[in-house]
Design a protein around this motif. Sequence first.
Motif, PDB file in Angstrom:
ATOM      1  N   UNK B  44       0.858  -1.097   0.005  1.00 46.99           N
ATOM      2  CA  UNK B  44       0.146  -0.006   0.141  1.00 46.99           C
ATOM      3  C   UNK B  44       0.795   1.349   0.058  1.00 46.99           C
ATOM      4  N   UNK B  45       2.039   1.001   0.835  1.00 46.35           N
ATOM      5  CA  UNK B  45       2.864   2.492   0.702  1.00 46.35           C
ATOM      6  C   UNK B  45       3.523   2.490  -0.747  1.00 46.35           C
ATOM      7  N   UNK B  50      -1.564   3.938   1.137  1.00 40.04           N
ATOM      8  CA  UNK B  50      -1.423   3.739   2.639  1.00 40.04           C
ATOM      9  C   UNK B  50      -2.078   4.151   3.590  1.00 40.04           C
ATOM     10  N   UNK B  51      -3.055   5.277   3.037  1.00 44.19           N
ATOM     11  CA  UNK B  51      -3.863   5.506   4.202  1.00 44.19           C
ATOM     12  C   UNK B  51      -5.103   4.348   4.391  1.00 44.19           C
ATOM     13  N   UNK B  52      -4.926   3.276   3.581  1.00 42.68           N
ATOM     14  CA  UNK B  52      -6.007   2.144   4.036  1.00 42.68           C
ATOM     15  C   UNK B  52      -4.865   1.008   4.408  1.00 42.68           C
ATOM     16  N   UNK B 101      14.614   4.710   0.070  1.00 45.54           N
ATOM     17  CA  UNK B 101      15.585   5.347  -0.743  1.00 45.54           C
ATOM     18  C   UNK B 101      15.577   5.190  -2.424  1.00 45.54           C
ATOM     19  N   UNK B 102      15.354   3.928  -2.258  1.00 42.98           N
ATOM     20  CA  UNK B 102      15.336   3.606  -3.896  1.00 42.98           C
ATOM     21  C   UNK B 102      14.163   3.977  -4.860  1.00 42.98           C
ATOM     22  N   UNK B 103      12.899   3.825  -4.188  1.00 43.40           N
ATOM     23  CA  UNK B 103      11.712   4.095  -4.531  1.00 43.40           C
ATOM     24  C   UNK B 103      11.347   5.585  -4.660  1.00 43.40           C
ATOM     25  N   UNK B 104      11.515   6.223  -3.365  1.00 54.02           N
ATOM     26  CA  UNK B 104      11.303   7.744  -3.553  1.00 54.02           C
ATOM     27  C   UNK B 104      12.618   8.742  -4.058  1.00 54.02           C
ATOM     28  N   UNK B 105      13.724   8.204  -3.774  1.00 58.59           N
ATOM     29  CA  UNK B 105      14.964   8.785  -4.133  1.00 58.59           C
ATOM     30  C   UNK B 105      15.501   8.509  -5.541  1.00 58.59           C
ATOM     31  N   UNK B 106      15.351   7.142  -6.139  1.00 47.88           N
ATOM     32  CA  UNK B 106      15.905   6.794  -7.130  1.00 47.88           C
ATOM     33  C   UNK B 106      14.949   6.564  -8.204  1.00 47.88           C
ATOM     34  N   UNK B 107      13.647   6.480  -7.753  1.00 45.11           N
ATOM     35  CA  UNK B 107      12.408   6.207  -8.757  1.00 45.11           C
ATOM     36  C   UNK B 107      12.119   5.003  -9.229  1.00 45.11           C
ATOM     37  N   UNK B 112       9.582  -0.636  -2.460  1.00 54.95           N
ATOM     38  CA  UNK B 112       8.920  -1.065  -1.171  1.00 54.95           C
ATOM     39  C   UNK B 112       8.059  -2.149  -1.042  1.00 54.95           C
ATOM     40  N   UNK B 113       7.276  -2.459  -2.086  1.00 55.93           N
ATOM     41  CA  UNK B 113       6.752  -3.722  -2.262  1.00 55.93           C
ATOM     42  C   UNK B 113       7.469  -4.948  -2.087  1.00 55.93           C
ATOM     43  N   UNK B 114       8.451  -4.808  -2.803  1.00 57.09           N
ATOM     44  CA  UNK B 114       9.547  -6.043  -2.990  1.00 57.09           C
ATOM     45  C   UNK B 114      10.134  -6.230  -1.300  1.00 57.09           C
ATOM     46  N   UNK B 115      10.261  -5.165  -0.962  1.00 54.72           N
ATOM     47  CA  UNK B 115      11.095  -5.114   0.580  1.00 54.72           C
ATOM     48  C   UNK B 115      10.096  -5.672   1.295  1.00 54.72           C
TER      49      UNK B 115
END
Lengths: 108, 147
Positions: B44-45, B50-52, B101-107, B112-115
């Motif tokens: 969800x993040x 994420x709000x759900x 960092x990868x998702x929001x910094x590196x696009x 995050x889903x994989x993590x």
Amino acid sequence: MTQPAFDETIHAPIRLRICAMLAAVESAEFSVVRDSIGISDSVLSKHAKVLQTAGYLDLAKARRTTWLSLTASGRAALAGHLAELRRIAALAELTGPTGPTGLTGPEG
Amino acid sequence: MESESARLALEGVAEVRARVADRLVSPWWYHYGLAAAILLAYVSISFRFASYGVPFLAVAAAGLMMALKRVTGIAPRAPRATPAVVAWSLVAMALTAGAMALEWGGGVKGAVAVAGVAVAAIAVVAGRRSDRALRGELRDGHDPAGL
């Protein structure tokens, strides 16, 4: 480090078992405590009341079940009592059946 | 008080603790249910709901604990932070930070889903280890609180 302190309320065998069981968990349902110790409902009720009066036990009713838990003072009293039991048992092992030196006294 | 009765009393305590240890076995669905809720929260993040997903994780964790209490009749003590559990938790935190960092910094979409898959697996492993540590403590009589 817990200071050894004999506790008359906890020392009764069934109450000691109830406290030992509840110390191992956050709380337990009445029937689980009863079955784990192998006593009847009435015996558990009687001893739980004694512990509750001493401030060692909390009883919480939830729907049709009753949950038992040790209070902070109950945990402290149990820790002190167990430390005292261990001290007595260790002392006996140290001195053994023949006394602290292992000698049986003068012969003849 | 005689040493013999002290020894017998301690034996009785050890016997009760061993019986409790036998009962402290989380049902299979507990750790897997928690892992599924964690995975859903991470997904969800990653996919912007994420709000759900995050509130669902809180509700699921509370619901699973209630179900565990109802099924076993025991509310277990807080999980044991053994060195292995602490190490797994640190790995989970590092994975989460790295993925964010990868998702929001590196696009990198979906990092995050994989993590979340890894963190969910860690939750199962760490939860079982914590259960085992608690059972071992009860059987061996090595309680940190002197109980």
